[in-house]
Design an enzyme around this catalytic site. Structure first.
Site, PDB file in Angstrom:
ATOM      1  NE  ARG A 187      -1.417  13.150  16.053  1.00 53.11           N
ATOM      2  CZ  ARG A 187      -1.027  13.736  14.931  1.00 53.11           C
ATOM      3  NH1 ARG A 187      -1.863  14.434  14.212  1.00 53.11           N
ATOM      4  NH2 ARG A 187       0.230  13.611  14.509  1.00 53.11           N
TER       5      ARG A 187
ATOM      6  CD  GLU B 234       1.484  10.377  15.694  1.00 55.66           C
ATOM      7  OE1 GLU B 234       0.845  11.262  16.271  1.00 55.66           O
ATOM      8  OE2 GLU B 234       2.603  10.560  15.184  1.00 55.66           O
TER       9      GLU B 234
ATOM     10  CG  ASP C 252      10.399  14.233  19.343  1.00 55.59           C
ATOM     11  OD1 ASP C 252      10.178  13.034  19.560  1.00 55.59           O
ATOM     12  OD2 ASP C 252       9.736  14.914  18.534  1.00 55.59           O
TER      13      ASP C 252
ATOM     14  CD  GLU D 249       7.059  20.503  17.207  1.00 59.61           C
ATOM     15  OE1 GLU D 249       7.023  21.244  16.189  1.00 59.61           O
ATOM     16  OE2 GLU D 249       6.437  19.428  17.283  1.00 59.61           O
TER      17      GLU D 249
ATOM     18  CB  THR E 155       4.113  15.101  23.488  1.00 61.28           C
ATOM     19  OG1 THR E 155       5.068  15.681  22.605  1.00 61.28           O
ATOM     20  CG2 THR E 155       3.439  13.916  22.817  1.00 61.28           C
TER      21      THR E 155
HETATM   22  C1  DMJ Z   1       2.641  16.306  17.408  1.00 64.43           C
HETATM   23  O1  DMJ Z   1       1.876  15.201  17.123  1.00 64.43           O
HETATM   24  C2  DMJ Z   1       3.307  16.194  18.748  1.00 64.43           C
HETATM   25  O2  DMJ Z   1       3.695  17.447  19.201  1.00 64.43           O
HETATM   26  C3  DMJ Z   1       4.484  15.267  18.724  1.00 64.43           C
HETATM   27  O3  DMJ Z   1       5.158  15.262  19.942  1.00 64.43           O
HETATM   28  C4  DMJ Z   1       5.448  15.684  17.641  1.00 64.43           C
HETATM   29  N1  DMJ Z   1       4.802  15.805  16.377  1.00 64.43           N
HETATM   30  C5  DMJ Z   1       3.585  16.572  16.289  1.00 64.43           C
HETATM   31  C6  DMJ Z   1       3.762  18.063  16.107  1.00 64.43           C
HETATM   32  O4  DMJ Z   1       4.849  18.462  15.422  1.00 64.43           O
END
Ligand code: DMJ
Length: 623
Positions: free
Chosen positions: A258, A254, A387, A522, A611
């Site tokens: 981020r 995370e 994912d 998403e 992501t």
């Molecule tokens: C985000 O932190 C990122 O997109 C991650 O890949 C999946 N979860 C959240 C958003 O849903």
């Protein structure tokens, strides 16, 4: 008064009201009290009129709505359109007449009908007995044109919708996303400044790592949206307040996607070395996570002490987490010319490439940090815990200039594995969906998280991968959109289950525990990719519709947006009192890029998004 005590005063968001009002001391019970104060005659009269109106409404619904449409177009605010009206003056140069309402807006508002009827019908859809008229999506048989039917039967011809949105008209849509961002930012600034997440209902905040997570996640969004003032004040906070020399445990994944990702992309967009210096600092502090017997990293790192550990209950890490930090660490090595960052994450990919226990390229969800083997084998999903493994296979290949064949091979094999093991069609309308396999048994469960896949497949096809990836992307995009449309709030739940048996009356079921919406990105992320590559305007219209519903059901009047508990109850979606940082970092950014006509604004031939929607440069391109 402590801010949290105000939670009691949360009011429901009626259509047209536009947002939660957490200041009014309005309670549901007061209606009951007023009702009881009426005389018996008054009550009977009200009941009689209500029943009469209800019957008339049902009998003449299409006519009634047609007439109302005529009356409301350009007239007073109704339903979801109400939130548009204040936006228009902001985008008009002085002295110009107001912009006409956009035809596509009318179309979208028509679909749901006037608020009163809408709520009543939505309630009806909330029951499990959905009739033929209520059927939600009619994906026509081969050769016929594709038509989407909304959950209560109103037909939207997607081709017409396409015609209704012309490029020049998108300026006000862009402005509406900026306005949503400003509203979210206002809540964060007023009640959570410098903290991780806003709790908009209680006008307070929550801490996860104590590092200003929302502020950092939102930096490049502000830059892209040209919100200069907001960016300036955020940058001042980074310069003066942000320190990673703190005795806190952070989650490696995370904080990489981020914080490290957000700082790196902001550095690239602005050229300001403040952000690169901060990126180097956090990157270096995360490195102890890789000191494990297997070199598969631990989930948690104490960035002040330089120690790392797995969660208390296990020595496993999550596969998606250890394989979705590569774009960021590789980029950090390129910028610093220090190979250590790239080396540790590449080693993880190499180990996973060799591991046994995959199902046609699909990976299990856990990996042990001691022996480097997959654990809890037998469950295969493209949802939570797996994912972004698939996403980062493709994106690393793109980032590195399409030279690392092993990554490409693993990606292509995995997509074949999806087709062979996880892809099915729902009944009665044949929506293509990605389910899960658990110990050999197929389960028709799909997380909203899986909706990253249409975008990733489209990105692959754009980069020369098989054209049928794009076909599948389009089919799955439709399904993800239906996960919104078929809910009474027009917002997707966290998880859905598809019906597969002949005789099913509807395609999608939602379990009680899965009805929440966390403002996730998403679906709008994939809409952005699909629109960029196809220029089919229906994807923009779908994104617009989703934005309207975020505004209608998740906006909090004093600032911010909130996650909700129940996407199936438009009368009381039940706010969760939390605005996730990815709403600003991802959801609003992708909506903005979806509505922008400038394909060079973060060109997909020059940048690859991590992501968490932070764009990083493709190495061989001339950014
Ligand atoms: C985000 O932190 C990122 O997109 C991650 O890949 C999946 N979860 C959240 C958003 O849903």
């Amino acid at each position: 008064m402590h801010p949290q005590s105000q939670q009691d005063y949360v009011s429901i968001s009626f259509a047209g009201q536009g947002c939660y009002n957490n200041n009014k001391k309005w309670r549901r019970q007061s209606w009951w009290r007023k009702w009881k104060q009426l005389s018996r005659l008054q009550r009977s009269l009200i009941l009689f009129i209500s029943v009469l109106l209800f019957i008339c409404g049902i009998a003449s619904y299409p006519t009634v709505t047609e007439q109302l449409r005529g009356l409301t177009d350009g007239g007073p605010d109704t339903g979801s359109n109400s939130v548009l009206k204040p936006i228009i003056p902001h985008v008009l140069p002085q002295g110009q007449p107001p912009l006409p309402e956009q035809p596509s807006q009318r179309k979208l508002s028509n679909k749901r009908g006037p608020p009163v009827l809408q709520n009543r019908l939505q309630k009806k859809g909330n029951t499990s007995d959905v009739t033929v008229e209520d059927k939600v999506a009619d994906v026509k048989k081969e050769g016929e044109e594709r038509v989407v039917i909304s959950w209560r039967g109103a037909v939207i011809d997607t081709d017409q919708a396409t015609e209704s949105t012309k490029d020049g008209e998108k300026a006000s849509w862009l402005e509406e996303v900026r306005e949503a961002f400003r509203h979210a930012w206002k809540g964060y600034k007023d009640f959570a400044w410098g903290h991780d997440e806003l709790r908009p209902m209680s006008k307070s905040y929550s801490e996860w790592f104590g590092l200003g997570l929302t502020l950092i996640d939102a930096l490049d969004t502000m830059w892209i949206m040209e919100l200069k003032e907001e960016f300036k004040e955020a940058k001042a906070w980074v310069a003066a307040e942000l320190t990673f020399n703190k005795n806190v445990d952070v989650n490696l994944f995370e904080s990489t996607i981020r914080i490290l990702g957000g700082l790196l992309s902001t550095y690239h967009l602005t050229g300001d070395t403040l952000f690169l210096d901060k990126a180097k600092d956090i990157g270096f502090r995360l490195m102890p996570a890789f000191k494990t017997p297997s070199k598969i990293p631990y989930s948690d790192v104490n960035i002040g002490k330089g120690t790392a550990h797995p969660p208390r209950w296990t020595s496993d890490s999550t596969v998606a987490e250890v394989t979705s930090i590569q774009l960021e660490f590789r980029e950090l090595s390129r910028l610093t010319q220090e190979p250590q960052y790239e080396a540790v994450v590449t080693d993880v990919m190499k180990q996973i490439h060799k591991l046994e226990g995959k199902l046609d390229g699909l990976v299990p969800m856990f990996i042990n940090t001691n022996n480097g083997q997959f654990t809890h084998q037998g469950i295969y999903t493209l949802g939570a815990r797996a994912d972004s493994y698939y996403e980062y296979l493709l994106k690393q290949w793109i980032q590195g200039g399409k030279k690392e064949n092993q990554l490409l091979e693993d990606y292509l094999q995995a997509i074949e594995g999806v087709k062979k093991n996880l892809l099915q069609k729902s009944s009665p309308n044949g929506l293509t969906f990605v389910g899960e396999v658990s110990h050999g048994q197929f389960s028709p469960k799909m997380d909203h998280l899986v909706c990253f896949l249409p975008g990733t497949l489209a990105l692959g096809a754009h980069n020369g991968l098989p054209a049928d990836h794009m076909d599948l992307a389009k089919e799955l995009m439709e399904t993800c959109y239906q996960m919104y449309v078929q809910m009474e709030t027009g917002l997707s739940p966290e998880i859905v289950h598809f019906n597969m048996y002949q005789g099913s009356t509807r395609d999608i079921d939602v379990k009680l525990a899965d009805r929440h919406n966390l403002l996730r990105p998403e679906t709008v992320e994939s809409l952005f990719y699909l629109y960029r590559f196809t220029k089919d305007h229906k994807y923009r219209n779908w994104g617009w519709e989703i934005l309207q519903n975020f505004n209608k059901y998740t906006k909090v009047s004093s600032g911010g947006y909130t996650s909700i508990n129940n996407v199936r109850d438009p009368d009381y979606p039940s706010p969760r009192d939390k605005m996730e940082s990815f709403f600003l970092g991802e959801t609003l950014k992708y909506l903005y890029l979806l509505f922008s006509d400038n394909s060079n604004l973060i060109s997909l031939d020059k940048y690859v998004f991590n992501t968490e929607a932070h764009p990083l440069p493709i190495w061989l391109s001339t950014v």
